[in-house]
Design a protein around this motif. Sequence first.
Motif, PDB file in Angstrom:
ATOM      1  N   LEU A  73      36.725  26.041  30.518  1.00 30.09           N
ATOM      2  CA  LEU A  73      38.015  26.717  30.527  1.00 30.09           C
ATOM      3  C   LEU A  73      38.874  26.082  31.617  1.00 30.09           C
ATOM      4  O   LEU A  73      38.505  26.079  32.788  1.00 30.09           O
ATOM      5  N   ILE A  74      39.988  25.534  31.208  1.00 30.45           N
ATOM      6  CA  ILE A  74      40.884  24.831  32.127  1.00 30.45           C
ATOM      7  C   ILE A  74      41.803  25.824  32.825  1.00 30.45           C
ATOM      8  O   ILE A  74      42.062  25.720  34.018  1.00 30.45           O
ATOM      9  N   SER A  75      42.307  26.796  32.054  1.00 30.00           N
ATOM     10  CA  SER A  75      43.137  27.837  32.652  1.00 30.00           C
ATOM     11  C   SER A  75      43.067  29.100  31.809  1.00 30.00           C
ATOM     12  O   SER A  75      42.870  29.045  30.600  1.00 30.00           O
ATOM     13  N   VAL A  76      43.181  30.219  32.483  1.00 33.93           N
ATOM     14  CA  VAL A  76      43.269  31.525  31.837  1.00 33.93           C
ATOM     15  C   VAL A  76      44.428  32.233  32.532  1.00 33.93           C
ATOM     16  O   VAL A  76      44.313  32.627  33.684  1.00 33.93           O
ATOM     17  N   GLU A  77      45.550  32.320  31.840  1.00 32.14           N
ATOM     18  CA  GLU A  77      46.752  32.929  32.406  1.00 32.14           C
ATOM     19  C   GLU A  77      47.193  34.048  31.482  1.00 32.14           C
ATOM     20  O   GLU A  77      47.692  33.786  30.389  1.00 32.14           O
ATOM     21  N   GLY A  78      46.980  35.287  31.915  1.00 29.96           N
ATOM     22  CA  GLY A  78      47.287  36.426  31.050  1.00 29.96           C
ATOM     23  C   GLY A  78      46.383  36.395  29.828  1.00 29.96           C
ATOM     24  O   GLY A  78      45.166  36.403  29.959  1.00 29.96           O
ATOM     25  N   ASP A  79      46.981  36.304  28.664  1.00 27.96           N
ATOM     26  CA  ASP A  79      46.219  36.266  27.415  1.00 27.96           C
ATOM     27  C   ASP A  79      45.995  34.851  26.893  1.00 27.96           C
ATOM     28  O   ASP A  79      45.394  34.665  25.839  1.00 27.96           O
TER      29      ASP A  79
END
Length: 100
Positions: A73-79
Amino acid sequence: MAERRRFSRIIYQVPATITQGQRAVSASIQDLSLQGLLLKAQGADAQLSLEETAIIQFSLPDSDVSIELAANLISVEGDVIRAQIDHIDIESIGHLKALG
Protein backbone atom coordinates in the motif's frame (compact mmCIF):
# COMPACT_ATOMS: atom_id res chain seq x y z
CA MET A 1 4.49 16.84 -19.17
CA ALA A 2 5.64 13.44 -20.46
CA GLU A 3 3.73 10.29 -19.48
CA ARG A 4 5.92 8.19 -17.15
CA ARG A 5 3.79 5.06 -16.90
CA ARG A 6 5.28 1.81 -18.16
CA PHE A 7 1.90 0.05 -18.03
CA SER A 8 -1.37 1.58 -19.17
CA ARG A 9 -4.16 1.91 -16.67
CA ILE A 10 -7.63 0.73 -17.45
CA ILE A 11 -10.80 1.89 -15.77
CA TYR A 12 -12.09 -1.29 -14.22
CA GLN A 13 -14.57 -1.11 -11.39
CA VAL A 14 -15.21 -4.30 -9.49
CA PRO A 15 -15.61 -5.28 -5.81
CA ALA A 16 -12.45 -6.46 -4.05
CA THR A 17 -11.27 -7.59 -0.64
CA ILE A 18 -8.07 -6.25 0.94
CA THR A 19 -6.63 -8.48 3.66
CA GLN A 20 -3.83 -7.68 6.11
CA GLY A 21 -3.37 -10.34 8.78
CA GLN A 22 -6.77 -10.83 10.43
CA ARG A 23 -8.24 -7.62 8.98
CA ALA A 24 -10.36 -7.81 5.82
CA VAL A 25 -11.69 -4.65 4.19
CA SER A 26 -14.32 -4.56 1.45
CA ALA A 27 -13.23 -2.25 -1.35
CA SER A 28 -13.94 -1.32 -4.93
CA ILE A 29 -11.23 -1.22 -7.60
CA GLN A 30 -11.37 2.06 -9.52
CA ASP A 31 -8.62 1.36 -12.04
CA LEU A 32 -5.69 -1.00 -12.44
CA SER A 33 -2.56 -1.78 -14.40
CA LEU A 34 0.00 -4.56 -14.28
CA GLN A 35 1.92 -2.43 -11.79
CA GLY A 36 -0.75 -1.14 -9.42
CA LEU A 37 -4.33 -0.45 -8.42
CA LEU A 38 -6.45 2.43 -7.23
CA LEU A 39 -9.17 1.34 -4.80
CA LYS A 40 -11.82 2.92 -2.60
CA ALA A 41 -13.01 1.61 0.76
CA GLN A 42 -14.95 3.34 3.51
CA GLY A 43 -12.85 3.86 6.60
CA ALA A 44 -9.75 2.39 4.97
CA ASP A 45 -7.40 4.88 6.64
CA ALA A 46 -8.41 3.56 10.07
CA GLN A 47 -8.15 -0.12 9.14
CA LEU A 48 -5.14 -0.53 6.83
CA SER A 49 -1.41 -0.15 7.42
CA LEU A 50 1.27 0.98 4.98
CA GLU A 51 3.74 -1.17 6.92
CA GLU A 52 2.15 -4.53 6.07
CA THR A 53 1.75 -6.34 2.74
CA ALA A 54 -1.85 -6.56 1.58
CA ILE A 55 -3.52 -9.44 -0.24
CA ILE A 56 -6.06 -8.14 -2.74
CA GLN A 57 -8.66 -10.49 -4.18
CA PHE A 58 -11.30 -9.89 -6.83
CA SER A 59 -13.24 -11.84 -9.44
CA LEU A 60 -13.62 -11.08 -13.11
CA PRO A 61 -17.26 -10.46 -14.03
CA ASP A 62 -19.14 -13.09 -16.00
CA SER A 63 -16.47 -15.71 -15.34
CA ASP A 64 -15.21 -17.98 -12.59
CA VAL A 65 -11.75 -16.38 -12.69
CA SER A 66 -10.53 -15.07 -9.36
CA ILE A 67 -7.41 -12.90 -9.08
CA GLU A 68 -5.27 -12.78 -5.94
CA LEU A 69 -2.19 -10.61 -5.67
CA ALA A 70 0.18 -9.29 -3.03
CA ALA A 71 0.59 -5.52 -2.94
CA ASN A 72 2.35 -2.79 -1.02
CA LEU A 73 0.00 0.00 0.00
CA ILE A 74 1.59 3.22 -1.20
CA SER A 75 -0.96 5.56 0.35
CA VAL A 76 -4.25 5.43 2.21
CA GLU A 77 -5.92 8.84 2.29
CA GLY A 78 -9.50 8.82 3.52
CA ASP A 79 -11.28 6.25 1.39
CA VAL A 80 -8.67 6.20 -1.42
CA ILE A 81 -6.03 3.45 -1.51
CA ARG A 82 -3.07 3.32 -3.89
CA ALA A 83 -1.38 -0.06 -4.11
CA GLN A 84 1.70 -1.27 -5.97
CA ILE A 85 1.64 -4.92 -7.05
CA ASP A 86 4.44 -6.89 -5.42
CA HIS A 87 3.53 -10.40 -6.62
CA ILE A 88 0.98 -11.82 -9.04
CA ASP A 89 1.00 -15.23 -10.71
CA ILE A 90 1.56 -15.54 -14.47
CA GLU A 91 -1.96 -16.81 -15.19
CA SER A 92 -3.49 -13.76 -13.48
CA ILE A 93 -1.23 -11.47 -15.52
CA GLY A 94 -2.69 -13.04 -18.67
CA HIS A 95 -6.23 -12.37 -17.46
CA LEU A 96 -5.41 -8.74 -16.65
CA LYS A 97 -3.76 -8.19 -20.05
CA ALA A 98 -6.91 -9.50 -21.70
CA LEU A 99 -8.95 -6.77 -19.95
CA GLY A 100 -7.02 -3.95 -21.61
